[in-house]
Scaffold this active site. Sequence first.
Site, mmCIF file in Angstrom:
data_model
loop_
_atom_site.group_PDB
_atom_site.id
_atom_site.type_symbol
_atom_site.label_atom_id
_atom_site.label_comp_id
_atom_site.label_asym_id
_atom_site.label_seq_id
_atom_site.Cartn_x
_atom_site.Cartn_y
_atom_site.Cartn_z
ATOM 1 N N ASN A 1 0.745 -1.102 0.100
ATOM 2 C CA ASN A 1 -0.079 -0.036 -0.027
ATOM 3 C C ASN A 1 0.964 1.294 0.064
ATOM 4 O O ASN A 1 1.585 1.703 1.005
ATOM 5 C CB ASN A 1 -1.041 -0.266 1.324
ATOM 6 N N LYS B 1 0.374 3.844 2.950
ATOM 7 C CA LYS B 1 0.850 3.351 4.195
ATOM 8 C C LYS B 1 2.364 3.756 4.139
ATOM 9 O O LYS B 1 2.869 4.452 5.145
ATOM 10 C CB LYS B 1 0.638 2.103 4.456
ATOM 11 N N ASP C 1 -0.665 -4.248 10.909
ATOM 12 C CA ASP C 1 -2.164 -4.703 10.598
ATOM 13 C C ASP C 1 -3.111 -3.965 11.599
ATOM 14 O O ASP C 1 -3.033 -3.500 12.543
ATOM 15 C CB ASP C 1 -2.183 -6.195 11.163
ATOM 16 N N TYR D 1 -13.663 1.873 6.740
ATOM 17 C CA TYR D 1 -14.789 2.267 7.794
ATOM 18 C C TYR D 1 -14.947 3.617 8.184
ATOM 19 O O TYR D 1 -15.579 3.846 9.223
ATOM 20 C CB TYR D 1 -14.670 1.204 8.856
ATOM 21 N N ASP D 2 -13.824 4.695 7.748
ATOM 22 C CA ASP D 2 -14.094 5.975 8.203
ATOM 23 C C ASP D 2 -15.485 6.358 8.191
ATOM 24 O O ASP D 2 -15.704 6.983 9.263
ATOM 25 C CB ASP D 2 -12.940 6.711 7.443
ATOM 26 N N HIS E 1 -5.288 5.457 15.397
ATOM 27 C CA HIS E 1 -4.613 4.355 15.672
ATOM 28 C C HIS E 1 -3.238 4.087 14.988
ATOM 29 O O HIS E 1 -2.071 3.848 15.637
ATOM 30 C CB HIS E 1 -5.397 3.137 15.376
ATOM 31 N N ARG E 2 -3.296 4.101 13.589
ATOM 32 C CA ARG E 2 -2.101 3.952 12.879
ATOM 33 C C ARG E 2 -0.697 4.962 12.973
ATOM 34 O O ARG E 2 0.255 4.780 13.299
ATOM 35 C CB ARG E 2 -2.330 4.060 11.326
HETATM 36 P P1 IMP Z 1 -4.717 -3.976 6.730
HETATM 37 O O1 IMP Z 1 -4.284 -3.305 5.414
HETATM 38 O O2 IMP Z 1 -4.681 -5.484 6.520
HETATM 39 O O3 IMP Z 1 -4.148 -3.623 8.105
HETATM 40 O O4 IMP Z 1 -6.381 -3.918 6.715
HETATM 41 C C1 IMP Z 1 -6.892 -2.934 7.429
HETATM 42 C C2 IMP Z 1 -8.482 -2.823 7.008
HETATM 43 O O5 IMP Z 1 -9.169 -2.491 8.416
HETATM 44 C C3 IMP Z 1 -8.693 -1.960 6.013
HETATM 45 O O6 IMP Z 1 -8.901 -2.837 4.821
HETATM 46 C C4 IMP Z 1 -9.903 -1.245 6.650
HETATM 47 O O7 IMP Z 1 -10.889 -2.066 6.289
HETATM 48 C C5 IMP Z 1 -9.807 -1.208 8.114
HETATM 49 N N1 IMP Z 1 -9.192 -0.082 8.515
HETATM 50 C C6 IMP Z 1 -7.954 -0.036 9.198
HETATM 51 N N2 IMP Z 1 -7.533 1.174 9.474
HETATM 52 C C7 IMP Z 1 -8.780 2.095 8.973
HETATM 53 C C8 IMP Z 1 -8.773 3.333 9.043
HETATM 54 O O8 IMP Z 1 -7.994 4.197 9.426
HETATM 55 N N3 IMP Z 1 -10.048 3.710 8.472
HETATM 56 C C9 IMP Z 1 -10.981 2.981 8.108
HETATM 57 N N4 IMP Z 1 -10.820 1.594 7.866
HETATM 58 C C10 IMP Z 1 -9.658 1.173 8.467
#
Ligand code: IMP
Length: 202
Positions: A10, A13, A74, A159-160, A185-186
């Site tokens: 990503n 990120k 994650d 989900y924002d 969180h991130r």
């Molecule tokens: P990851 O890339 O495997 O960490 O997947 C995280 C998933 O969690 C994303 O695809 C979103 O569905 C959800 N998510 C994580 N952080 C956020 C955020 O900051 N806003 C909205 N959705 C989030």
Amino acid sequence: MQKIIFATGNENKLREVREIMRDLPCEICSMREAGLDPEIREDGDTFTENALIKARAVAAAAGPARGAIVMADDSGLEIDALNGEPGVHSARYMGEDTSYEIKNAALLKRMDQVPAEQRTARFVCAVAAVLPDGRELTVRETIEGRIGYEPRGGNGFGYDPIFYLPDLSVSTAELDPEDKNAISHRGKAMRAMAQKLAGVLS
Ligand code: IMP
């Protein structure tokens, strides 16, 4: 200079991590830039386990002589009234290819009868790092909020639009990216890991 391989495909990120870690004496590259693309099964029960699974898989693919630190994250959404769902399955909830418009509408429907005080939820982000000597560092941070009653805002992703911050009276999709990073969180997890790594690199 110490190299850090960030285990993500990503680009957003990656940009965010480079910005947060810009004061560290290190160079951050993506898995692709490092020429790595291992098969990763994210089947952990927690965000921390999954971040470790990713970081370990990329460290193993890079081999013992890598010299680089490997970092992975994650994240996801935990809704208390739904027993923590979608949780570690946030990205896969209702299928990876289902739009977030549909996923968010479905979650709002499941929350239909849930009263305001029970709509508590949080975004969680775990970050793991595997050091060249095999040591492992982990951090986990959250942002607490409530599930709203309708989608709001056009910023952010995932989900924002349904994640509401009562103190600020906005959803996280109504925040500018910098404002979200400052409290998310991130953002918090990346800064906490930057601090841990600063200790290791000094
Ligand atoms: P990851 O890339 O495997 O960490 O997947 C995280 C998933 O969690 C994303 O695809 C979103 O569905 C959800 N998510 C994580 N952080 C956020 C955020 O900051 N806003 C909205 N959705 C989030």
